[in-house]
Design an enzyme around this catalytic site. Structure first.
Site, PDB file in Angstrom:
ATOM      1  N   TYR A  98     -24.892   3.720  -8.918  1.00  0.00           N
ATOM      2  CA  TYR A  98     -24.387   5.090  -9.040  1.00  0.00           C
ATOM      3  C   TYR A  98     -22.914   5.132  -8.622  1.00  0.00           C
ATOM      4  CZ  TYR A  98     -23.456   9.897  -7.603  1.00  0.00           C
ATOM      5  OH  TYR A  98     -22.875  11.121  -7.420  1.00  0.00           O
ATOM      6  N   ASP A 170     -32.594   2.839  -2.793  1.00  0.00           N
ATOM      7  CA  ASP A 170     -32.364   4.191  -3.286  1.00  0.00           C
ATOM      8  C   ASP A 170     -33.503   4.499  -4.261  1.00  0.00           C
ATOM      9  OD1 ASP A 170     -31.595   6.496  -4.647  1.00  0.00           O
ATOM     10  OD2 ASP A 170     -29.466   5.979  -4.639  1.00  0.00           O
ATOM     11  N   LYS A 195     -32.286  15.883  -6.411  1.00  0.00           N
ATOM     12  CA  LYS A 195     -32.842  15.546  -7.719  1.00  0.00           C
ATOM     13  C   LYS A 195     -34.335  15.878  -7.794  1.00  0.00           C
ATOM     14  CE  LYS A 195     -28.679  13.806  -8.482  1.00  0.00           C
ATOM     15  NZ  LYS A 195     -28.046  13.666  -7.165  1.00  0.00           N
TER      16      LYS A 195
END
Length: 379
Positions: A98, A170, A195
């Protein structure tokens, strides 16, 4: 308890003062003490807050963990984990990462003497080659963002333990409903609660979960000292979100699989990246460590034209062009110019983030409507 029961009940009890079934929003900064040091478990809301405690306990239970900590954002959660390290320490991270994590590592903590190695992690043996006496942490993201690569958590955790190296996973894309890294050998799990855990695109939050008491104590010290904590109201909203996580994820997965099958056969689409495809290079590992394959996917267009990608993204009617992911509504994005813009172009291209790559966060709308939207946008 099974997952659906834990999602609704773990960490939560009826309010003792009223019997309210929902955890109240304890909108207070401080707590009255009967005498110095004599209190009811709460002194100051940066340190503890009853609404936050309920959420932290809930998330820990869902991840099969012992300790949960919540933060003001996913990046604040990651920042806290990296603060466990000191100058001279080294971190091995996936090269398909990310953009916000990459920026934190290279633009902030690299200046403090922490060295980061970004390597492909599809083959655990490749990770082992980069471990040295200064390696203190391995940072795993699986499925990765945005290439949906799968990393074998169990295999890398086994290698890490032999070398006394911490493993952080993650788990934002998979959620604890689909994957539980602590059970596979990881030491720490991080989430962008923003999220899927929250699921309604209405808050910003992060979380860290672990089992080790000493590690938890260190993390709590950093959390309290640095103060990047979420508000009680956001904790209340996140608790509301986790109650339906299992139901939402089932629909996300179901819809994503249908859309994936459509995209694979579409003539203007070049490659489709989704761990549920039997042709995915780590599909076998995904089947072993995941319950299902999630609601995230990416695809590229033939000729790899950025203008064509922008035209598709601007033509959607149901998919919304926006940052973020994991909400009930379907979102689309252009990683090269949005979520991963902070990564140099040559580094992006090596990991597969090319100009025509489009990322989809498949929501829980009717799948046929989403397919029709893709059809008209791709035309």
């Amino acid at each position: 308890m099974k997952f659906g029961t834990k999602a609704i009940h773990a960490g939560q009890e009826p309010d003792p003062s009223t019997g309210a079934i929902m955890t109240p929003i304890f909108q207070t900064s401080t707590y009255v003490q009967a005498a110095p040091g004599k209190h009811k478990g709460y002194e100051y809301s940066r340190t503890h807050n009853p609404t936050r405690t309920a959420l932290e306990s809930n998330l820990a239970a869902l991840e099969e963990g012992k300790h949960g900590l919540c933060f003001s954002s996913g990046m604040a959660a990651e920042d806290t984990v990296i603060k466990l390290l000191k100058p001279g320490d080294e971190v091995i991270s996936t090269n398909d990462l990310y953009g916000g994590s990459f920026r934190l590592f290279t633009k902030i903590y690299a200046h403090y003497g922490i060295k980061f190695h970004f390597v492909p992690m599809s083959d655990p043996k490749e990770v082992a080659k980069h471990i040295n006496k200064n390696t203190k942490l391995i940072w795993i993201e699986t499925p990765t963002n945005p290439m949906l690569n799968i990393i074998d958590i169990k295999a890398i955790s086994t290698i890490a333990k032999k070398n006394k190296v911490l493993v952080v996973v993650d788990n934002t894309f998979a959620t604890p409903y689909l994957q539980t890294p602590l059970k596979l050998g990881a030491d720490i799990v991080v989430h962008s609660v923003t999220k899927y855990l929250s699921g309604h695109s209405d808050l910003i939050m992060g979380a860290v979960i672990c089992n080790d008491d000493a590690l938890s104590e260190q993390l709590h010290f950093i959390q309290n000292s640095c103060g990047a904590i979420p508000s009680p109201h956001d904790c209340f909203l996140a608790l509301r979100g986790t109650k339906t996580l299992h139901i939402r994820m089932d629909r996300h997965c179901e819809n994503a699989l249908k859309i994936c099958k459509y995209l694979v056969s579409y003539p203007k689409v070049d490659k489709v990246y989704f761990p549920g495809l039997p042709t995915h290079k780590n599909h076998k590992v995904a089947k072993q460590q995941m319950k299902a394959f999630g609601g995230m996917m990416s695809f590229t267009l033939k000729n790899n034209n950025i203008k064509a990608a922008h035209k598709v993204l601007s033509s959607f009617k149901i998919f919304s062009l926006a940052e973020s992911l994991g909400g009930v509504e379907s979102l689309c994005g252009h990683p090269a110019s949005m979520t991963h813009a902070s990564i140099p172009k040559d580094v992006r291209k090596k990991s597969g983030v090319v100009d025509s790559l489009i990322r989809l966060s498949v929501g829980i709308e009717d799948a046929d409507d989403l397919i029709e939207d893709l059809k008209q946008a791709l035309k």
